[in-house]
Design an enzyme around this catalytic site. Structure first.
Site, PDB file in Angstrom:
ATOM      1  N   GLU A 120       0.817  -1.217   0.000  1.00 27.95           N
ATOM      2  CA  GLU A 120       0.000   0.000   0.000  1.00 27.95           C
ATOM      3  C   GLU A 120       0.852   1.270   0.000  1.00 27.95           C
ATOM      4  OE1 GLU A 120      -3.278   0.136  -0.053  1.00 27.95           O
ATOM      5  OE2 GLU A 120      -3.668   2.247   0.439  1.00 27.95           O
ATOM      6  N   ASP A 121       1.839   1.325   0.861  1.00 32.15           N
ATOM      7  CA  ASP A 121       2.546   2.592   1.088  1.00 32.15           C
ATOM      8  C   ASP A 121       3.886   2.713   0.369  1.00 32.15           C
ATOM      9  OD1 ASP A 121       0.471   3.353   2.691  1.00 32.15           O
ATOM     10  OD2 ASP A 121       1.429   2.728   4.562  1.00 32.15           O
TER      11      ASP A 121
END
Ligand code: MN
Length: 735
Positions: free
Chosen positions: A83-84
């Site tokens: 995700e990041d």
């Protein structure tokens, strides 16, 4: 609280892991994951201003306290890298292994879910729990996600107030019930109290103060009871741990609300837990307690013999102690206590050994928790009399088993019945998307529109303007919504076609009128048409014209009715003009030869009118020479002695021969015209015509003498006459 360790370091995680993981390869895996995460999240910070790794270390640390396996701890460190940090599943699989990559990917996927939807918040919450579980597929994913949420809730003060409320509400509706269902009461209780704080701070503080105010008194009473019971158990040589326990704030609040009890009624219930060695000693302990103290009837629950569905096991009883104080007593083994606190996580705690197989372990857990995948219903106050098997049975009937959850590329969750297809999905997105769907992309691959969808699929619909649903779709769609929309569209389309057919019918009728010299504008007036509806068993203009277009109504009949039989008159007039002209062309040479005989008087018999090329016989008359008949003529049958062979004169092919033709047909107007037209088109001049109608049978008999070159010409005319509408039969006659 699961633990109160603030901001643990990677070393703290490793220390916790080493308490139960000893395999150096497993420990190295965890360290590598910690290192990988810190490299890739470098420079990222949380709202609190702390480095992002604080969150990852905390998640990994809590997971280790739950005694999960090394891969789950590793996935805990890595849970935000997709995700990041933009790391792909495959990169992660290459760096670690496919299983860890799968875990992280699933955690990420659940993170993208948008819990929005139906207006009914109860429906919504229940539905979201189902979606959450279904999406996770693997119990480890849920544990990681619960721990992730727990740490986010612990640090919620750094979020803006609106986010605090939203996240707390979602946690209370979705995460806490799942933690409860998985038996992880430690996480569930902490989540609930954190939510309570953010959602209803006034009540939270009120109850916290009440608990605090009576704490000393309650503690004193509990301590006294504990020492009494402990002494008794020592006398009987039963090894044990015994302690008082406090209810968490949210459970007190909930009981006050749902059971309408006053605060002191709830808090006056003093609670004691006894943890002992074996199942046997649990029952012994119960026996001694009941022997010494008065039990309240109906309050004994044996969850050891019949565990709760979340695997919880314990003996529960309520006794009356000194000064009529009431105590709730729980008796369980260490194993049962671990399960009560950590639920699934405890059951699934890491077992070391060369034969350890994570997949087998996963399967074993899911078998034990066979309801796991069917997790749907969460009742706040579970009926304590419901046994595990009854509960299981109820779950069988739940809709959840029949549902799949798929996502749009933007993460919107669409729930569909089992077996649903991209078409069902398309109609759920929007009616127009359904109507114009031409293709589907599921998880980045083009698939047929009847492909069965599965939970977790990301579905995208390809549309094309101007296309429409196919009737075939009805064979495989599963939702009523899609079925109804497709049907409606098809019906509408049919109506449009119908209207086109009406236009077509009007055109046919106008042409028919024009052909017969009538003005369509005059004869196709609404009033005139209305007058003839009955005749054709229709009730409106649309049906009449549609009938004409699809040929169920004869346009010539309509012409007749509209023009009030006028056609007959003009037809007859037209016909006599035609006949008058044709009479001029009459030719009368016989065109016959008798082999070996010259200039014999010969003529064609009028009874059967033979034509050139067909088999013939000569009949010798007394005064008129030879009369030539067709071979089958009844007039020469039995006159063999007077018959003579004759032949057609091949040199004379240009002449015409008369032929008698009888047409029988169902009567209709313009029948005669149509027949004459056919005869004329066949280039067979009409000698005479005579039509008679039988009004009983409504049949017409048309007797004609036509002129043909030869037998094949005649056969051609007859064949064409047979094709005329309403003609029943065509035959030659002999008089
Ligand atoms: Mn996270």
């Amino acid at each position: 609280m699961v633990n109160d360790h603030m901001n643990p370091s990677v070393d703290d995680v490793m220390d916790e892991a080493r308490k139960y993981i000893h395999d150096p390869i497993s420990l190295t895996l965890i360290e590598r994951a910690a290192n990988y995460a810190s490299v890739h999240h470098a420079g990222q910070f949380r709202r609190s201003g702390e480095p992002y790794t604080v969150h990852l270390n905390s998640v990994a640390y809590i997971l280790a306290t739950l005694r999960v396996g090394p891969q789950t701890i590793a996935a805990g460190f890595l849970h935000d890298v997709i995700e990041d940090c933009g790391i792909s599943h495959d990169e992660l699989a290459g760096e670690f292994d496919g299983e860890i990559a799968d875990l992280v990917e699933s955690v990420t996927k659940i993170g993208t879910l948008q819990f929005k939807g139906k207006n009914d918040p109860e429906y919504q919450a229940a539905n979201h729990r189902k979606i959450f579980i279904a999406m996770a597929k693997d119990v480890r994913v849920i544990i990681i996600k619960l721990v992730d949420r727990l740490h986010n809730m612990r640090t919620l003060q750094y979020q803006p107030e609106a986010s605090q409320k939203r996240i707390a509400q979602e946690t209370l509706d979705v995460y806490a019930p799942i933690a409860h269902r998985l038996g992880i009461s430690a996480i569930k209780n902490e989540l609930e109290d954190l939510c309570f704080y953010y959602l209803n701070r006034e009540e939270y503080y009120r109850i916290a103060h009440l608990v605090e105010a009576k704490k000393a008194e309650r503690d004193a009473n509990v301590s006294q009871m504990i020492s009494e019971i402990s002494e008794m158990l020592r006398e009987h040589d039963i090894p044990h741990r015994i302690f008082g326990r406090s209810k968490h704030l949210y459970s007190i609040y909930r009981k006050m609300i749902t059971k309408h009890k006053r605060f002191d009624e709830i808090l006056d219930l003093l609670a004691i837990r006894i943890v002992t060695g074996t199942k046997q000693s649990c029952y012994e302990t119960l026996g001694y307690i009941h022997a010494k103290y008065h039990p309240i009837p109906g309050r004994l629950k044996d969850y050891i013999a019949v565990p709760k569905t979340n695997m919880y096991q314990s003996l529960h009883t309520t006794i009356i102690g000194e000064n009529a104080r009431i105590f709730e007593v729980q008796i369980r083994t260490e194993e049962m206590d671990a399960i009560a606190e950590r639920g699934v996580a405890a059951h699934w705690r890491y077992k070391e050994g060369s034969k350890y197989d994570a997949r087998a372990e996963q399967k074993e857990i899911e078998d034990k928790l066979s309801w796991f995948r069917n997790l749907t219903v969460y009742s706040e106050e579970e009926n304590e009399n419901t046994t595990a098997s009854e509960y299981m049975e109820a779950l069988q009937h739940d809709v959840f088993a029949a549902n799949v959850y798929v996502m749009t590329p933007k993460g919107r969750v669409i729930d569909l019945p089992n077996g649903a297809t991209p078409i069902d999905f398309a109609y759920r997105i929007h009616t127009d998307v359904g109507h114009t769907a031409v293709g589907a992309i599921v998880n980045d691959a083009m698939v047929p529109l009847n492909t069965e969808l599965h939970t977790g699929d990301v579905v995208q619909i390809k549309t094309m303007k101007g296309t429409g649903p196919s009737e075939d779709w009805l064979k495989f769609v599963k939702t009523n919504q899609a079925r109804n929309k497709i049907r409606n569209w098809l019906t509408k389309k049919e109506t449009e076609n119908h209207l086109n057919r009406v236009d077509e019918g009007e055109k046919i009728l106008a042409d028919e009128l024009r052909k017969r010299g009538f003005n369509p504008k005059e004869y196709m007036e609404r009033k005139k048409l209305e007058n003839i509806y009955k005749e054709f068993r229709v009730s409106n203009h649309t049906d009449l014209m549609y009938g004409i277009a699809v040929k169920s109504i004869n346009p010539t009949s309509v012409c007749e009715k509209l023009t009030n039989q006028k056609a007959h008159i003009s037809e007859q007039a037209a016909l006599s003009r035609v006949l008058g002209k044709e009479a001029q062309h009459r030719v009368s040479k016989s065109g016959l030869v008798i082999p070996g005989i010259e200039s014999m008087k010969m003529s064609l018999a009028h009874c059967c009118l033979p034509v050139y090329g067909e088999p013939i016989k000569g009949f010798i008359t007394k005064t008129e020479g030879v009369k030539v008949h067709r071979i089958g003529c009844p007039n020469i049958a039995g006159a063999k002695a007077r018959l003579i062979d004759v032949q057609w004169d091949e040199g004379d092919v240009e002449r015409y021969y008369d032929a008698d033709v009888n047409v029988s047909a169902r009567d209709r107007s313009f029948l005669l015209t149509d027949i004459v037209t056919v005869v004329s088109q066949c280039k067979a001049p009409l000698e005479s015509v005579n039509a008679a109608v039988n009004h009983d049978t409504l049949t017409s008999t048309i007797k004609m003498v036509i002129r043909v070159h030869d037998i094949s010409h005649l056969e051609n005319v007859i064949a064409n006459l047979r094709k005329v509408e309403s003609v029943i039969d065509v035959e030659r006659t002999a008089h």
